[in-house]
Design a protein around this motif. Structure first.
Motif, mmCIF file in Angstrom:
data_model
loop_
_atom_site.group_PDB
_atom_site.id
_atom_site.type_symbol
_atom_site.label_atom_id
_atom_site.label_comp_id
_atom_site.label_asym_id
_atom_site.label_seq_id
_atom_site.Cartn_x
_atom_site.Cartn_y
_atom_site.Cartn_z
ATOM 1 N N ILE A 102 -0.243 8.551 8.144
ATOM 2 C CA ILE A 102 -0.206 7.545 9.213
ATOM 3 C C ILE A 102 1.084 7.685 10.019
ATOM 4 O O ILE A 102 1.059 7.695 11.259
ATOM 5 C CB ILE A 102 -0.325 6.126 8.613
ATOM 6 N N SER A 157 -9.799 1.266 3.112
ATOM 7 C CA SER A 157 -8.714 0.448 3.658
ATOM 8 C C SER A 157 -7.849 -0.064 2.508
ATOM 9 O O SER A 157 -8.289 -0.082 1.349
ATOM 10 C CB SER A 157 -9.294 -0.728 4.442
ATOM 11 N N LEU A 200 -8.979 7.726 9.911
ATOM 12 C CA LEU A 200 -9.067 7.348 8.494
ATOM 13 C C LEU A 200 -10.487 6.953 8.116
ATOM 14 O O LEU A 200 -10.998 7.337 7.047
ATOM 15 C CB LEU A 200 -8.106 6.191 8.214
ATOM 16 N N ASP A 201 -11.144 6.180 8.988
ATOM 17 C CA ASP A 201 -12.527 5.765 8.715
ATOM 18 C C ASP A 201 -13.475 6.955 8.663
ATOM 19 O O ASP A 201 -14.368 7.028 7.810
ATOM 20 C CB ASP A 201 -13.001 4.770 9.785
ATOM 21 N N TYR A 213 0.845 -1.190 0.000
ATOM 22 C CA TYR A 213 0.000 0.000 0.000
ATOM 23 C C TYR A 213 0.885 1.246 0.000
ATOM 24 O O TYR A 213 1.803 1.376 0.809
ATOM 25 C CB TYR A 213 -0.899 -0.004 1.236
ATOM 26 N N TYR A 215 -9.067 -0.523 -1.284
ATOM 27 C CA TYR A 215 -8.419 0.342 -2.270
ATOM 28 C C TYR A 215 -7.884 -0.497 -3.434
ATOM 29 O O TYR A 215 -8.034 -0.113 -4.606
ATOM 30 C CB TYR A 215 -7.285 1.120 -1.595
ATOM 31 N N ALA A 264 -6.732 4.699 13.023
ATOM 32 C CA ALA A 264 -7.712 3.943 12.238
ATOM 33 C C ALA A 264 -9.065 4.658 12.223
ATOM 34 O O ALA A 264 -9.709 4.767 11.171
ATOM 35 C CB ALA A 264 -7.864 2.536 12.805
ATOM 36 N N THR A 300 -3.635 -3.228 10.830
ATOM 37 C CA THR A 300 -3.182 -2.730 9.531
ATOM 38 C C THR A 300 -2.219 -1.570 9.710
ATOM 39 O O THR A 300 -1.188 -1.492 9.025
ATOM 40 C CB THR A 300 -4.386 -2.279 8.684
ATOM 41 N N ILE A 301 -2.547 -0.660 10.627
ATOM 42 C CA ILE A 301 -1.670 0.481 10.909
ATOM 43 C C ILE A 301 -0.331 -0.028 11.439
ATOM 44 O O ILE A 301 0.737 0.439 11.023
ATOM 45 C CB ILE A 301 -2.317 1.420 11.951
ATOM 46 N N TRP A 332 -10.607 0.394 8.448
ATOM 47 C CA TRP A 332 -9.208 0.350 8.870
ATOM 48 C C TRP A 332 -9.117 -0.340 10.227
ATOM 49 O O TRP A 332 -9.935 -0.104 11.112
ATOM 50 C CB TRP A 332 -8.638 1.761 8.983
ATOM 51 N N ARG A 333 -8.124 -1.177 10.393
ATOM 52 C CA ARG A 333 -7.922 -1.878 11.652
ATOM 53 C C ARG A 333 -6.575 -1.492 12.252
ATOM 54 O O ARG A 333 -5.629 -1.159 11.537
ATOM 55 C CB ARG A 333 -7.992 -3.388 11.443
ATOM 56 N N SER A 353 -14.879 -1.876 4.301
ATOM 57 C CA SER A 353 -13.736 -0.996 4.051
ATOM 58 C C SER A 353 -13.359 -0.292 5.349
ATOM 59 O O SER A 353 -13.444 0.924 5.469
ATOM 60 C CB SER A 353 -14.080 0.019 2.958
#
Length: 328
Positions: free
Chosen positions: A212, A236, A229-230, A187, A240, A226, A260-261, A256-257, A254
């Motif tokens: 981020i 996410s 972003l949401d 990403y 994407y 997260a 993931t960050i 963000w968790r 979609s």
């Protein structure tokens, strides 16, 4: 008009029922892996396999095609294939009671698992199995044929392991040269149009990655980032990739968790370094999938443009290590 006796009617109905119950609902299973080659005229192509199976089933008086199940680009070394799983689901629902394949290698190349399916699972479910080019039919199989079939199963397994060894060696060389070998770019990056083994910046996603790092550098937790972003409707990474057409299956959400960050800020790819070999999957070594410690990664520096500085990256790692409670 002559009167038909009740006994004759019953006998006729019984015969009709026998004909009906002797009919097989057939699943035609076709599979093509990456190493099999491509092109509709290739002997292993999906189109050629499908034509062969449909022609065969159509000529059998005791067979009726239920559905063609197709796995394209899937390895035969495991059975975690979408169409195969769907087919076995229909088998267990008793929608299918016969499976036809071009040859045993299309069904599977793992000796142990393939043998378990053919010798235990399918017989217990009363499912007939036919491999055309191997001239095998479980309904007609004899002791000698079973032995030959087992040997072919073993050969397929050895062939798959040999291919696995060759592919593993080739990919390892590419990794050590700093060439990107993944299916999806990390990403924030995209594959170069000139060379698919090189990464170039994806302007849209790169801004999100930099934001981020900026917010984590300022002390925000994974969860806080997260949520930020949401709230701004930023898709996410998986969603994407789907929007860009790089993923075929639409993610269920979609969102963000925090994980993931965490994954993004720990990835040295954003320093401009190609870090690969973070997991290992090798049939020839008997490894299904395993994480590799950081010191075992294959890292080649300065292979593409960095999105963050070394100072920011190092500071973020320090914050992550000290404040693990912020992940919660």
């Amino acid at each position: 008009m002559a009167r038909i006796s009740r006994k004759a009617v019953i006998l006729g109905q019984t015969a009709e029922m026998q004909i009906q119950t002797s009919m097989y609902n057939v699943a035609a299973y076709v599979r093509l892996s990456v190493e099999d080659g491509s092109g509709e005229k290739h002997p292993e192509s999906i189109a050629m396999q499908r034509y062969l199976l449909e022609t065969y089933i159509e000529k059998q008086p005791d067979m009726k095609l239920y559905q063609v199940y197709c796995d394209s680009g899937e390895s035969g070394t495991n059975f975690e294939r979408p169409a195969f799983i769907r087919m076995m689901g229909d088998v267990r629902k008793q929608k299918v009671n016969c499976i036809v394949v071009k040859d045993l290698s299309r069904f599977g190349r793992n000796y142990v698992e393939t043998g378990y399916y053919l010798e235990t699972i399918l017989p217990s479910l009363k499912v007939r199995f036919v491999a055309l080019n191997d001239q095998y039919d479980s309904q007609k199989g004899e002791c000698g044929e079973e032995l030959v079939f087992s040997l072919k199963n073993l050969i397929n397994d050895l062939y798959a392991k040999d291919i696995s060894q060759k592919i593993h060696s080739a990919l390892s060389i590419k990794q050590k040269k700093g060439e990107f070998i993944g299916s999806l770019a990390p990403y924030g990056y995209q594959r170069s149009m000139e060379d698919k083994h090189k990464l170039e910046v994806d302007p849209e996603a790169a801004l999100v990655v930099q934001e981020i790092f900026k917010r984590r550098y300022a002390g925000e937790s994974f969860v806080q980032i997260a949520k930020w972003l949401d709230n701004r409707g930023i898709p996410s990474p998986s969603f994407y990739q789907y929007q860009k057409g790089h993923k075929k299956i639409k993610p269920t959400a979609s969102v963000w968790r925090a994980q993931t960050i965490k994954h993004i800020i720990s990835n040295p790819v954003y320093l401009g370094h190609m870090a690969q070999g973070r997991t290992k999957k090798s049939l020839c070594d008997g490894i299904l999938k395993a994480k590799i410690p950081r010191e075992g990664w294959i890292v080649v520096k300065n292979t593409h443009k960095a999105l963050v500085s070394q100072e920011v990256f190092d500071k973020v790692q320090t914050i992550r290590n000290k404040d693990n409670y912020q992940f919660l």
